[in-house]
Enzyme design. Sequence first.
Site, PDB file in Angstrom:
ATOM      1  N   SER A 268       0.307  -7.116  -8.503  1.00 16.93           N
ATOM      2  CA  SER A 268      -1.086  -6.804  -8.815  1.00 16.93           C
ATOM      3  C   SER A 268      -1.949  -8.039  -8.727  1.00 16.93           C
ATOM      4  O   SER A 268      -1.489  -9.148  -8.958  1.00 16.93           O
ATOM      5  CB  SER A 268      -1.232  -6.206 -10.213  1.00 16.93           C
TER       6      SER A 268
ATOM      7  N   LYS B 232       4.146  -0.815 -12.248  1.00 17.74           N
ATOM      8  CA  LYS B 232       2.945  -1.159 -11.470  1.00 17.74           C
ATOM      9  C   LYS B 232       2.019   0.055 -11.374  1.00 17.74           C
ATOM     10  O   LYS B 232       0.800  -0.059 -11.464  1.00 17.74           O
ATOM     11  CB  LYS B 232       3.330  -1.657 -10.079  1.00 17.74           C
TER      12      LYS B 232
ATOM     13  N   HIS C  65       0.306   0.515 -14.632  1.00  9.32           N
ATOM     14  CA  HIS C  65      -0.716  -0.544 -14.688  1.00  9.32           C
ATOM     15  C   HIS C  65      -1.986  -0.058 -13.980  1.00  9.32           C
ATOM     16  O   HIS C  65      -3.088  -0.176 -14.507  1.00  9.32           O
ATOM     17  CB  HIS C  65      -0.176  -1.819 -14.038  1.00  9.32           C
ATOM     18  N   ASN C  66      -1.824   0.499 -12.786  1.00  6.02           N
ATOM     19  CA  ASN C  66      -2.993   0.982 -12.051  1.00  6.02           C
ATOM     20  C   ASN C  66      -3.646   2.159 -12.761  1.00  6.02           C
ATOM     21  O   ASN C  66      -4.870   2.278 -12.766  1.00  6.02           O
ATOM     22  CB  ASN C  66      -2.592   1.403 -10.632  1.00  6.02           C
TER      23      ASN C  66
ATOM     24  N   GLU D 256      -5.678   0.815 -15.427  1.00  6.34           N
ATOM     25  CA  GLU D 256      -6.856   0.218 -14.786  1.00  6.34           C
ATOM     26  C   GLU D 256      -7.923   1.304 -14.540  1.00  6.34           C
ATOM     27  O   GLU D 256      -9.111   1.078 -14.808  1.00  6.34           O
ATOM     28  CB  GLU D 256      -6.383  -0.422 -13.483  1.00  6.34           C
TER      29      GLU D 256
HETATM   30  P1  NDP Z   1      -1.881  -2.727   4.962  1.00  8.73           P
HETATM   31  O1  NDP Z   1      -1.506  -1.772   3.926  1.00  8.73           O
HETATM   32  O2  NDP Z   1      -3.207  -2.579   5.652  1.00  8.73           O
HETATM   33  O3  NDP Z   1      -0.737  -2.760   6.090  1.00  8.73           O
HETATM   34  C1  NDP Z   1      -0.859  -3.521   7.260  1.00  8.73           C
HETATM   35  C2  NDP Z   1       0.472  -4.166   7.586  1.00  8.73           C
HETATM   36  O4  NDP Z   1       1.489  -3.171   7.741  1.00  8.73           O
HETATM   37  C3  NDP Z   1       0.396  -4.921   8.896  1.00  8.73           C
HETATM   38  O5  NDP Z   1       1.191  -6.068   8.783  1.00  8.73           O
HETATM   39  C4  NDP Z   1       0.996  -3.914   9.870  1.00  8.73           C
HETATM   40  O6  NDP Z   1       1.510  -4.501  11.023  1.00  8.73           O
HETATM   41  C5  NDP Z   1       2.092  -3.337   9.017  1.00  8.73           C
HETATM   42  N1  NDP Z   1       2.588  -2.053   9.503  1.00  8.73           N
HETATM   43  C6  NDP Z   1       1.968  -0.855   9.450  1.00  8.73           C
HETATM   44  N2  NDP Z   1       2.752   0.108   9.961  1.00  8.73           N
HETATM   45  C7  NDP Z   1       3.895  -0.484  10.356  1.00  8.73           C
HETATM   46  C8  NDP Z   1       5.097  -0.021  10.931  1.00  8.73           C
HETATM   47  N3  NDP Z   1       5.289   1.280  11.216  1.00  8.73           N
HETATM   48  N4  NDP Z   1       6.074  -0.925  11.190  1.00  8.73           N
HETATM   49  C9  NDP Z   1       5.902  -2.224  10.904  1.00  8.73           C
HETATM   50  N5  NDP Z   1       4.800  -2.715  10.337  1.00  8.73           N
HETATM   51  C10 NDP Z   1       3.801  -1.865  10.060  1.00  8.73           C
HETATM   52  O7  NDP Z   1      -1.774  -4.239   4.414  1.00  8.73           O
HETATM   53  P2  NDP Z   1      -2.188  -4.876   3.010  1.00  8.73           P
HETATM   54  O8  NDP Z   1      -1.892  -6.310   3.150  1.00  8.73           O
HETATM   55  O9  NDP Z   1      -3.554  -4.456   2.563  1.00  8.73           O
HETATM   56  O10 NDP Z   1      -1.181  -4.220   1.964  1.00  8.73           O
HETATM   57  C11 NDP Z   1       0.221  -4.327   2.104  1.00  8.73           C
HETATM   58  C12 NDP Z   1       0.888  -3.566   0.998  1.00  8.73           C
HETATM   59  O11 NDP Z   1       0.500  -4.128  -0.235  1.00  8.73           O
HETATM   60  C13 NDP Z   1       0.521  -2.092   0.926  1.00  8.73           C
HETATM   61  O12 NDP Z   1       1.648  -1.356   0.549  1.00  8.73           O
HETATM   62  C14 NDP Z   1      -0.524  -2.047  -0.154  1.00  8.73           C
HETATM   63  O13 NDP Z   1      -0.583  -0.778  -0.776  1.00  8.73           O
HETATM   64  C15 NDP Z   1       0.002  -3.126  -1.096  1.00  8.73           C
HETATM   65  N6  NDP Z   1      -0.974  -3.744  -1.977  1.00  8.73           N
HETATM   66  C16 NDP Z   1      -2.219  -4.035  -1.532  1.00  8.73           C
HETATM   67  C17 NDP Z   1      -3.136  -4.618  -2.372  1.00  8.73           C
HETATM   68  C18 NDP Z   1      -4.479  -4.956  -1.856  1.00  8.73           C
HETATM   69  O14 NDP Z   1      -5.315  -5.397  -2.679  1.00  8.73           O
HETATM   70  N7  NDP Z   1      -4.740  -4.810  -0.569  1.00  8.73           N
HETATM   71  C19 NDP Z   1      -2.824  -4.950  -3.766  1.00  8.73           C
HETATM   72  C20 NDP Z   1      -1.458  -4.699  -4.109  1.00  8.73           C
HETATM   73  C21 NDP Z   1      -0.597  -4.098  -3.246  1.00  8.73           C
HETATM   74  P3  NDP Z   1       0.566  -4.724  12.327  1.00  8.73           P
HETATM   75  O15 NDP Z   1      -0.130  -6.017  12.102  1.00  8.73           O
HETATM   76  O16 NDP Z   1       1.530  -4.778  13.469  1.00  8.73           O
HETATM   77  O17 NDP Z   1      -0.376  -3.562  12.412  1.00  8.73           O
END
Ligand code: NDP
Length: 475
Positions: free
Chosen positions: A128, A182, A185-186, A189
């Site tokens: 988080s 987690k 937690h959300n 929130e």
């Molecule tokens: P995203 O959820 O937008 O995911 C994008 C990433 O996933 C890229 O690296 C992409 O690769 C990869 N990806 C998507 N599909 C595939 C696939 N089929 N095979 C391999 N790679 C894949 O990224 P975030 O950084 O925002 O979040 C990552 C995780 O963290 C998520 O689960 C999210 O819910 C969690 N999270 C996010 C928070 C936030 O504030 N954003 C906070 C806490 C947790 P490519 O570059 O090749 O497209």
Amino acid sequence: EKAQIGVTGLAVMGRNLARNFARHGHTVALHNRTYRRTKELVEEFGSEGTFLPAETAEQFVASLERPRRVVIMVKAGKPTDDVIEEFAPLLDEGDMLIDAGNAHFADTRRREAALRERGLHFVGTGVSGGEEGALHGPSIMPGGSAESYVSLGPLLEDIAAKVDGVPCCTHVGPDGAGHFVKMVHNGIEYADMQLIAEAYDILRRAGGHEPAEIAQIFQGWNSGRLGSYLIEITAEVLRQNDAKTGHPFVDVVLDQAEQKGTGRWTVQAALDLGVPVSGIAEAVFARALSGDPDTRAAAAGLPGPAPQAGAGGTDLQADVEQALFASKIVAYAQGFQQIQAASTEYGWDIDPGAMATIWRDGCIIRAKFLDYIKQAYDKQPGLATLLVDDYFQEAVGGAQDAWRRVVALAAQQGIAAPGFASALAYYDGLRAQRLPAALIQGQRDFFGAHTYRRVDADGSFHTLWATDDRGEVSA
Ligand code: NDP
């Protein structure tokens, strides 16, 4: 040179986690489905530490020291399964796959069981704090085996937020425990944000205060017992003026709250466990109501009072502070109860005080208040509900007159305050000597012969409602 840890999935979250590890002196292997992201990370931030960029999964795995620690930070759901299937065959017994995305805990349980069969540790980990937290110190909630934590824990504790040197990271419990915590937690929130929004709404419409004034009020509260990240950013948002129109920012934003789903998951899980998390549920439903413009437009002409600025009287500010604090205590008490219920259901053995400890910084609900929760569980590990802890009992007891005034005022003025009102209803329901549930049992027995228990005898009973004398039989 080999890497101590690897990160695959280098969008905002993965990139910042990788940089955080590197800034703490760890060599970090990097991988992303699309190599461009990996290259960009090294080009932009390569000077922050030692990165080993890999173009293929095989290169990535080869660059890691054993046991391998692979953090997966990709889109939750099917992409996570795809990535697990890509890496699991390349790993050796004892290696760790750490899913730091927002997975549903049931998926984590399924994945952990399947990978355990294959000799791999699967560590579903809640993270988080958004992107800033990932870079500067998140709150980290790892599940998985205790054995995996021995080798992984120190690295996670290194990059976690710290409060007086205590890391906001601890082993939560086996399999899906980390992602469950987690999720709650959300959910908390959501409840917290809803309660803050209600406080603002009442101060504005029954108090007649402008957003900038309310910002001042929140800023004042932030140095008291309500002091928290969410109160602090609320003041910032309320103080903001729109550059285009000069109006308060809150007045130019469309009033339809969105949600990504973790609040809904929390409520669904609570329904399955039979735990009343009404504060979280009201928050999820309030967002759903706000996000349904068609029904709102159809209902816009329904009769009801128009709020009178000044209706709240001179004590309104202080009253709302009390209502907010008491309602917040209820929401947290419910969330902690849900964690305890799941811990019993799944055999996780979660220490609730430790959860309060790791939420004190790094995460969105970070607050002074969590110290009191920690102390409550330190004093009494088997606490039935936080509401009966000395500190919270006194706080709610002291707040309740004001709390009742605010709920009544909102009802009279026609201001929706589902969070405040339902928290109060929960409190009154919980402390009631007798509940009308006895009547419900009677109804159930009448139409469905569902039986009931008596206050003065053991066993189950049924009344023969259809007979003339309506005699009672033992069921
Ligand atoms: P995203 O959820 O937008 O995911 C994008 C990433 O996933 C890229 O690296 C992409 O690769 C990869 N990806 C998507 N599909 C595939 C696939 N089929 N095979 C391999 N790679 C894949 O990224 P975030 O950084 O925002 O979040 C990552 C995780 O963290 C998520 O689960 C999210 O819910 C969690 N999270 C996010 C928070 C936030 O504030 N954003 C906070 C806490 C947790 P490519 O570059 O090749 O497209």
